[in-house]
Design a protein around this motif. Structure first.
Motif, short mmCIF file in Angstrom:
data_model
loop_
_atom_site.label_atom_id
_atom_site.label_comp_id
_atom_site.label_asym_id
_atom_site.label_seq_id
_atom_site.Cartn_x
_atom_site.Cartn_y
_atom_site.Cartn_z
N ALA A 124 -22.95 36.53 -14.53
CA ALA A 124 -22.28 35.50 -13.73
C ALA A 124 -21.73 36.15 -12.46
O ALA A 124 -21.33 37.32 -12.47
CB ALA A 124 -21.15 34.86 -14.52
N PHE B 126 -19.28 35.12 -8.89
CA PHE B 126 -18.53 34.14 -8.08
C PHE B 126 -18.25 34.76 -6.71
O PHE B 126 -17.74 35.87 -6.60
CB PHE B 126 -17.22 33.75 -8.72
N TRP C 245 -22.05 31.18 -8.18
CA TRP C 245 -21.31 30.00 -7.73
C TRP C 245 -20.36 30.39 -6.61
O TRP C 245 -19.91 31.54 -6.51
CB TRP C 245 -20.53 29.38 -8.88
N LEU D 269 -20.09 27.42 -12.69
CA LEU D 269 -19.49 28.27 -13.72
C LEU D 269 -18.36 27.58 -14.47
O LEU D 269 -17.97 28.03 -15.55
CB LEU D 269 -19.00 29.58 -13.09
N ALA E 275 -20.27 26.31 -17.42
CA ALA E 275 -21.28 27.20 -17.99
C ALA E 275 -20.83 27.73 -19.36
O ALA E 275 -19.64 27.75 -19.68
CB ALA E 275 -21.54 28.36 -17.04
N TRP F 97 -20.08 30.77 -21.10
CA TRP F 97 -19.76 32.15 -20.72
C TRP F 97 -20.11 33.15 -21.83
O TRP F 97 -20.18 34.35 -21.57
CB TRP F 97 -18.27 32.25 -20.37
N PHE G 67 -23.00 35.66 -21.03
CA PHE G 67 -22.99 36.57 -19.88
C PHE G 67 -22.68 38.00 -20.31
O PHE G 67 -21.74 38.25 -21.07
CB PHE G 67 -21.96 36.12 -18.84
N PHE H 102 -19.34 39.69 -15.52
CA PHE H 102 -18.96 38.75 -14.48
C PHE H 102 -18.61 39.54 -13.23
O PHE H 102 -17.70 40.38 -13.25
CB PHE H 102 -17.76 37.90 -14.92
N THR I 66 -12.00 31.55 -12.62
CA THR I 66 -13.13 32.23 -13.24
C THR I 66 -12.68 33.44 -14.05
O THR I 66 -13.32 33.81 -15.04
CB THR I 66 -14.16 32.68 -12.19
N LYS J 37 -11.81 32.27 -17.45
CA LYS J 37 -13.03 31.98 -18.20
C LYS J 37 -13.64 33.26 -18.76
O LYS J 37 -14.05 33.33 -19.92
CB LYS J 37 -14.04 31.28 -17.29
#
Length: 477
Positions: free
Chosen positions: A13, A15, A38, A58, A61, A63, A66, A69, A85, A88
């Protein structure tokens, strides 16, 4: 590009799809990772999607799938509160890392002995990064420079044993890089900054110290107390350490000293070891390395390049040809004896202090969005100010500072163009001989009138170039 193969075949993932985030997504994809990216900006998401990067919301999503991140360094990790995030990722037990961490993991996999220099500090790290890279290139080395300066670290060529990476690291990047382990790690200095992102000076300092703690060779400035304590802790561990100073002689390390020579002052870089001192370089006549702050930068660059095998002569030659960085004590040119200096990067008082120690008879343009403490810490340099020109939101605050005992004559110019016109008028009218400076060193963020310090500095450069009689250094108009 450095393809990140350490997550090949796994889901990652990400961000933040700005410059470094997009470069990271590309590198992960090139290395075979399944990237779910994202960004809050629709424009950034559309740009990533156009390159074939999977854009996934996300917030909804799963998680648990993953492997890691990757968070953009500009997004809050801890303070003032963690980005959504982060919550998360922590809830799913997913490691939160950044682009510098990915670089070091890839280095460990493909070229663990590849030389890497990492530079951090509150001020001076960009100039030191650029100076080290320049000296190494001039000496014929294969150099890749980036990180927090210029090119994103994963957009650089991959690590290799015959290639030197020179990487500027912000505290945000260090905070996301648990595997950070440079060949040479440099801590320049530390003063209060970014405390909204780190919570306290102690946390900020601890993050900076990680860089030198993990380095094979640590180069640490000892001109401020927090950095001096870092050096003491490093020395206590018995691992290689080079102390540097721009202000004081050292028994061991590299320092700058200023001496009178032929009626002029000359700054020299001195290496000291086992009671012996030798002058290794002179900064005389190098406008791009003017001032005490640049003396410390040069000391750090010498210590680093010497550790990487360069001779004194190679390093000194690199210093002499160093062109400097835009917006950092950038000498634009002159009209007669008036020299114009673009120091737009000086967004706090500590940065501006360096400029105020570098000249006498300064016609100082300052202001913008003030930082905590304003310019109170600069009072001891006010005798160097011929006149000040206030711009932006900080005008009232700075006027109040100058009004105390009439310490500085000032003019409320409000905008940069008016300030430059007034400062140029007054500087050209000043009688006498010797160099005087029209200096843009705002001691403020730019956000009240400009989107960033680069635009502010570019505007100043353009306005200066339009002045009648202006001659740019290098001979251009």
């Amino acid at each position: 590009m450095t393809p990140v193969t350490v997550f090949a075949g796994r889901k990652v993932a990400l961000f933040g799809l700005g410059g470094s985030g997009l470069a990271t997504a590309r590198a992960l994809k090139a290395g075979g990772a399944d990237v779910a990216a994202w960004d809050d900006s629709e424009t950034s998401r559309e740009k990533a999607a156009a390159e074939g990067i999977a854009v996934v919301d996300l917030a909804s999503a799963d998680w648990s799938g993953f492997a890691a991140f990757v968070l953009s360094p500009g997004v809050p990790l801890t303070h003032p509160e963690p980005h959504w995030t982060v919550g998360k990722a922590k809830a799913a037990g997913v490691a939160i890392i950044g682009d510098v961490e990915l670089f070091f993991r890839e280095r460990a996999k493909i070229a663990p002995s590849a030389p890497v220099v990492c530079i951090t500090g509150t001020n001076g790290k960009s100039t030191t990064t650029a100076l080290i890279a320049h000296v190494l290139k001039q000496a014929g080395r294969d150099v890749q420079m980036g990180g927090n300066i210029g090119t994103a670290v994963l957009a650089l060529e991959p690590p290799a044993t015959n290639r030197i990476h020179v990487i500027e690291c912000s505290s945000y990047q260090i905070d996301l890089a648990p595997s950070l382990a440079p060949t040479v790690g440099i801590q320049m200095n530390l003063t209060p900054d970014h405390l909204d992102r780190h919570g306290s000076l102690e946390n900020y300092a601890a993050i900076k110290e990680r860089l030198v703690s993990a380095a094979d060779i640590a180069v640490v400035g000892v001109d401020d107390e927090p950095s001096r304590q870092m050096a003491l802790r490093r020395a206590a561990g018995g691992r290689p350490l080079v102390e540097i100073s721009g202000e004081q002689p050292l028994d061991r390390g590299v320092f700058a000293e200023t001496v009178a020579h032929d009626g002029r002052s000359e700054t020299r870089i001195v290496a000291a070891q086992d009671g012996e001192r030798r002058v290794v370089a002179s900064l005389a006549g190098i406008g791009s390395l003017r001032g005490t702050h640049n003396a410390q930068n040069a000391a750090a660059a010498f210590a680093t390049c010497a550790a990487l095998g360069l001779s004194d002569a190679e390093i000194a030659a690199g210093f002499r040809s160093y062109p400097g960085l835009a917006h950092r004590m950038e000498e634009l040119g002159r009209i007669g004896r008036v020299v114009f200096i673009n120091d737009s990067k000086a967004t706090n008082a500590d940065s501006t202090e360096k400029a105020l120690t570098s000249f006498r008879d300064i016609f100082w343009i300052l202001g913008g969005k003030a930082k905590e403490g304003g310019i109170e810490s600069l009072r001891r340099y006010f005798p160097n100010i011929a006149k000040a020109y206030l711009i932006g939101a900080a005008s009232d605050l700075f006027a109040a500072t100058f009004d105390v005992e009439g310490s500085v004559t000032y003019e409320r110019s409000l905008t940069l163009d008016k300030a430059l016109a007034a400062a140029t008028r007054d500087a050209l009218a000043k009688p006498g001989e010797g160099e005087i400076a029209v200096l843009l060193s705002p001691a403020c963020a730019s956000f009240d009138q400009f989107p960033n310090f680069e635009v502010r500095g570019d505007t100043f450069r353009r306005l200066v170039a339009e002045l009648p009689g202006f001659v740019a250094f290098g001979g251009g108009k």
